[in-house]
Design an enzyme around this catalytic site. Structure first.
Site, PDB file in Angstrom:
ATOM      1  N   LYS A  22       1.255  -1.654   0.360  1.00 28.35           N
ATOM      2  CA  LYS A  22       0.317  -0.613  -0.694  1.00 28.35           C
ATOM      3  C   LYS A  22       0.623   1.280  -0.093  1.00 28.35           C
ATOM      4  CE  LYS A  22      -2.251  -0.998   3.589  1.00 28.35           C
ATOM      5  NZ  LYS A  22      -1.844  -2.650   3.959  1.00 28.35           N
ATOM      6  N   ARG A  97      -9.566   1.354   9.139  1.00 32.60           N
ATOM      7  CA  ARG A  97      -9.245  -0.106   9.204  1.00 32.60           C
ATOM      8  C   ARG A  97     -10.113  -0.702   9.706  1.00 32.60           C
ATOM      9  NH1 ARG A  97      -3.271  -0.267  10.054  1.00 32.60           N
ATOM     10  NH2 ARG A  97      -2.134   0.874  10.376  1.00 32.60           N
ATOM     11  N   ARG A 136      11.899  -8.272   3.846  1.00 31.81           N
ATOM     12  CA  ARG A 136      11.653  -6.897   3.785  1.00 31.81           C
ATOM     13  C   ARG A 136      12.719  -6.712   4.830  1.00 31.81           C
ATOM     14  NH1 ARG A 136       6.022  -4.682   4.857  1.00 31.81           N
ATOM     15  NH2 ARG A 136       6.472  -4.922   7.388  1.00 31.81           N
ATOM     16  N   ARG A 170      13.206  -5.393  10.868  1.00 30.76           N
ATOM     17  CA  ARG A 170      12.113  -5.449  11.500  1.00 30.76           C
ATOM     18  C   ARG A 170      12.108  -6.376  12.502  1.00 30.76           C
ATOM     19  NH1 ARG A 170       7.235  -2.002   9.996  1.00 30.76           N
ATOM     20  NH2 ARG A 170       6.346  -3.604  12.547  1.00 30.76           N
ATOM     21  N   ARG A 181      -0.328 -10.837  12.600  1.00 27.30           N
ATOM     22  CA  ARG A 181      -1.497  -9.375  11.996  1.00 27.30           C
ATOM     23  C   ARG A 181      -2.319  -9.434  10.678  1.00 27.30           C
ATOM     24  NH1 ARG A 181       4.711  -7.412  10.998  1.00 27.30           N
ATOM     25  NH2 ARG A 181       3.670  -4.747   9.247  1.00 27.30           N
TER      26      ARG A 181
END
Length: 227
Positions: A22, A97, A136, A170, A181
């Site tokens: 996104k 959300r 990532r 991360r 998540r």
């Protein structure tokens, strides 16, 4: 469509689970159409730093270790959308959300004689999300994003943007955390797809391909929504 031809403020919403791209796609749409990307986290930090009334309220809540209420987020969003650089429109990344937030956003827009131009669902597979997110990493100096499979530096070990050789990942970009998540996404955010479908503004795009291919699809959807 050229950004200069837009006369009515545009409001695009990007929907999709963590890692769907996104943020990346929002930035590309921002550049293409002259819109402003707004993410909840950035809005909160900016409002707190600026010391606005809503920012002060958010700061107090965060310092108490609580979640910032929808009312405060909407107030911050209202302030930001009133700024001159948002005159052509915005791309909402990470908000709303929940359907409650979506309803509050509709009320905010109605008060400004605006409405959602399109809610675009970036559709992906959960298993692919685990691969995407766990791979990532970013440049430790400038924040440029990379991925083990999909986007590696042109020169191995050297950032394309600033030339740094320092990178970081991360700690929560692991399979277990990603699964959690995704569960939260499906429980809270996925119902927005039904919500916006019912309002006739939902658009779907396959977000499993190359970034540039997805970008072309989104540009077509956005252009149609803005015409």
């Amino acid at each position: 469509m050229d950004a200069a031809t837009i006369t009515t403020p545009t409001v695009l919403i990007l929907l999709g689970p963590p890692g769907a791209g996104k943020g990346t796609q929002a930035r590309m749409l921002e550049e293409k159409f002259g819109l402003v990307q707004l993410s909840t986290g950035d809005l909160l930090r900016a409002a707190v730093a600026a010391g606005t009334e809503a920012g002060k309220a958010a700061k107090a809540v965060m310092e108490a270790g609580d979640l910032v209420s929808d009312d405060i987020v909407i107030a911050i969003l209202r302030d930001r959308m009133a700024e001159p650089d948002c005159a052509k429109g915005v791309i909402l990344d990470g908000f709303p959300r929940t359907t409650v937030q979506a309803e509050a956003l509709d009320e905010l827009l109605a008060g400004n004689n605006q409405k959602i131009s399109a809610a675009i669902s970036l559709e992906v597979e959960d298993a692919e999300m685990v691969i995407r997110i766990s791979g990532r990493y970013t440049c430790a100096m400038c924040g440029e994003g990379y991925h083990d499979r999909f986007k590696t530096p042109a020169v191995e070990g050297k950032c394309d943007n600033c030339g740094s050789t320092e990178f970081k990942r991360r700690a929560d970009d692991n399979a277990e955390t990603v699964a959690s998540r995704l569960t939260a996404y499906h429980a809270q955010t996925a119902p927005l797809i039904t919500y916006y479908d019912g309002h006739g503004v939902l658009k779907r795009t396959n977000a499993m391909g190359k970034i540039e291919d997805i970008a072309r699809d989104l540009e077509e959807i956005a252009g149609d929504a803005m015409s």
